[in-house]
Design a protein around this motif. Structure first.
Motif, short mmCIF file in Angstrom:
data_model
loop_
_atom_site.label_atom_id
_atom_site.label_comp_id
_atom_site.label_asym_id
_atom_site.label_seq_id
_atom_site.Cartn_x
_atom_site.Cartn_y
_atom_site.Cartn_z
N GLY A 245 -6.37 0.83 -8.53
CA GLY A 245 -5.36 0.62 -7.48
C GLY A 245 -3.95 0.82 -8.01
O GLY A 245 -3.60 0.29 -9.07
N SER B 145 -2.77 -2.55 8.14
CA SER B 145 -2.24 -3.73 7.45
C SER B 145 -2.19 -3.52 5.95
O SER B 145 -1.60 -4.32 5.22
N GLU C 248 -6.79 5.61 -8.28
CA GLU C 248 -6.30 5.35 -6.92
C GLU C 248 -7.27 5.98 -5.92
O GLU C 248 -7.55 7.18 -6.02
N GLY C 249 -7.75 5.17 -4.98
CA GLY C 249 -8.73 5.66 -4.01
C GLY C 249 -8.13 6.65 -3.03
O GLY C 249 -8.82 7.56 -2.57
N GLY D 264 0.11 2.22 -2.65
CA GLY D 264 -0.52 1.19 -1.82
C GLY D 264 0.41 0.67 -0.73
O GLY D 264 1.23 1.41 -0.18
N SER D 265 0.29 -0.61 -0.43
CA SER D 265 1.01 -1.21 0.68
C SER D 265 2.50 -1.38 0.39
O SER D 265 3.28 -1.68 1.30
N TRP E 62 6.55 -1.79 2.57
CA TRP E 62 7.22 -3.05 2.31
C TRP E 62 8.45 -3.16 3.21
O TRP E 62 9.24 -2.21 3.31
N ALA E 63 8.61 -4.32 3.87
CA ALA E 63 9.68 -4.45 4.87
C ALA E 63 10.98 -5.02 4.30
O ALA E 63 11.93 -5.25 5.04
N GLY E 64 11.03 -5.28 3.00
CA GLY E 64 12.28 -5.75 2.39
C GLY E 64 12.37 -7.26 2.25
O GLY E 64 13.40 -7.77 1.80
N GLY E 65 11.33 -7.99 2.64
CA GLY E 65 11.36 -9.45 2.53
C GLY E 65 10.98 -9.90 1.12
O GLY E 65 10.08 -9.35 0.50
N ALA F 110 1.53 -2.48 -6.01
CA ALA F 110 2.48 -3.23 -6.83
C ALA F 110 1.78 -3.89 -8.02
O ALA F 110 2.27 -3.83 -9.17
N ALA F 111 0.63 -4.49 -7.77
CA ALA F 111 -0.09 -5.19 -8.84
C ALA F 111 -0.58 -4.22 -9.91
O ALA F 111 -0.35 -4.42 -11.11
C1 LIG Z 1 3.61 -3.62 7.05
C2 LIG Z 1 3.74 -4.44 5.79
C3 LIG Z 1 4.98 -4.96 5.43
C4 LIG Z 1 5.11 -5.74 4.26
N1 LIG Z 1 6.33 -6.27 3.95
C5 LIG Z 1 6.47 -7.07 2.87
C6 LIG Z 1 7.71 -7.63 2.53
O1 LIG Z 1 8.71 -7.44 3.21
N2 LIG Z 1 7.80 -8.44 1.44
C7 LIG Z 1 6.70 -8.67 0.65
O2 LIG Z 1 6.86 -9.40 -0.35
N3 LIG Z 1 5.50 -8.14 0.94
C8 LIG Z 1 5.36 -7.34 2.02
N4 LIG Z 1 4.13 -6.82 2.34
C9 LIG Z 1 3.01 -7.13 1.48
C10 LIG Z 1 3.04 -6.25 0.23
O3 LIG Z 1 3.23 -4.90 0.60
C11 LIG Z 1 1.71 -6.46 -0.48
O4 LIG Z 1 1.56 -7.82 -0.78
C12 LIG Z 1 1.64 -5.68 -1.78
O5 LIG Z 1 1.91 -4.31 -1.58
C13 LIG Z 1 0.25 -5.89 -2.36
O6 LIG Z 1 0.18 -5.17 -3.57
P1 LIG Z 1 -1.22 -4.94 -4.24
O7 LIG Z 1 -0.97 -4.07 -5.44
O8 LIG Z 1 -1.91 -6.24 -4.45
O9 LIG Z 1 -2.13 -4.17 -3.16
P2 LIG Z 1 -1.86 -2.79 -2.42
O10 LIG Z 1 -0.42 -2.46 -2.32
O11 LIG Z 1 -2.65 -2.86 -1.16
O12 LIG Z 1 -2.51 -1.70 -3.40
C14 LIG Z 1 -3.88 -1.56 -3.57
C15 LIG Z 1 -4.13 -0.09 -3.96
O13 LIG Z 1 -5.47 0.01 -4.42
C16 LIG Z 1 -6.10 1.14 -3.82
N5 LIG Z 1 -7.52 0.83 -3.78
C17 LIG Z 1 -8.14 -0.10 -3.04
N6 LIG Z 1 -9.45 -0.11 -3.30
C18 LIG Z 1 -9.65 0.84 -4.26
C19 LIG Z 1 -10.81 1.30 -4.96
N7 LIG Z 1 -12.02 0.77 -4.72
N8 LIG Z 1 -10.66 2.28 -5.87
C20 LIG Z 1 -9.42 2.83 -6.11
N9 LIG Z 1 -8.29 2.43 -5.49
C21 LIG Z 1 -8.43 1.44 -4.57
C22 LIG Z 1 -5.44 1.28 -2.46
O14 LIG Z 1 -5.54 2.60 -1.96
C23 LIG Z 1 -3.99 0.88 -2.79
O15 LIG Z 1 -3.22 2.00 -3.19
C24 LIG Z 1 3.98 -6.01 3.45
C25 LIG Z 1 2.73 -5.46 3.80
C26 LIG Z 1 2.61 -4.69 4.96
C27 LIG Z 1 1.27 -4.12 5.31
#
Ligand SMILES: Cc1cc2nc3c(=O)[nH]c(=O)nc-3n(C[C@H](O)[C@H](O)[C@H](O)COP(=O)(O)OP(=O)(O)OC[C@H]3O[C@@H](n4cnc5c(N)ncnc54)[C@H](O)[C@@H]3O)c2cc1C
Length: 96
Positions: A22, A75, A45-46, A82-83, A87-90, A25-26
């Motif tokens: 993935g 969502s 990355e999927g 990824g998500s 990100w909306a800036g919060g 951000a993480a």
């Molecule tokens: C509309 C929206 C607005 C947001 N606004 C805010 C905000 O203002 N402030 C804030 O703090 N947070 C916000 N968030 C939340 C924030 O974006 C997420 O908490 C953060 O991006 C999560 O990061 P992550 O790395 O855990 O997961 P993700 O960003 O979801 O990344 C996971 C990645 O792993 C990949 N993946 C998944 N499964 C597999 C697999 N089996 N094999 C390979 N790759 C895989 C996915 O394609 C993706 O690229 C928002 C989220 C959304 C949806």
């Protein structure tokens, strides 16, 4: 270096100290930190490099009990970054 799935298939073996699944951000934060410690890292990355409906359709589904403003499909985002791409800036405050 970014390898697409098609290019990846021609390479028979890959070695790295760490494999991160993935690129959100993480995953990106973890991969960057590991690389800074001198470890070799592969990030899987999927999704694709950019947004595509075909890839995003993998997240289609119904949510029961919880009303999601963007629906289940939108969502989370399934492409590089990824998500964080929506990100909306919060920013939350970390409690001590
Ligand atoms: C509309 C929206 C607005 C947001 N606004 C805010 C905000 O203002 N402030 C804030 O703090 N947070 C916000 N968030 C939340 C924030 O974006 C997420 O908490 C953060 O991006 C999560 O990061 P992550 O790395 O855990 O997961 P993700 O960003 O979801 O990344 C996971 C990645 O792993 C990949 N993946 C998944 N499964 C597999 C697999 N089996 N094999 C390979 N790759 C895989 C996915 O394609 C993706 O690229 C928002 C989220 C959304 C949806």
């Amino acid at each position: 270096m970014i390898l697409k799935q098609g290019d990846w298939l021609y390479k028979k073996e890959h070695y790295a100290d760490v494999v991160v699944v993935g690129s959100g951000a993480a995953g990106t934060a973890l991969a960057t930190k590991c690389a800074a410690f001198g470890l070799s890292v592969i990030v899987l990355e999927g999704g694709e490099r950019d947004y595509s409906e075909t890839s995003q359709d993998c997240y289609s589904g119904e949510s029961e009990g919880i009303s999601l403003p963007y629906g289940l499909k939108n969502s989370r985002l399934r492409f590089y970054g990824g998500s964080t791409n929506c990100w909306a800036g919060g920013c939350g405050v970390l409690n001590k």
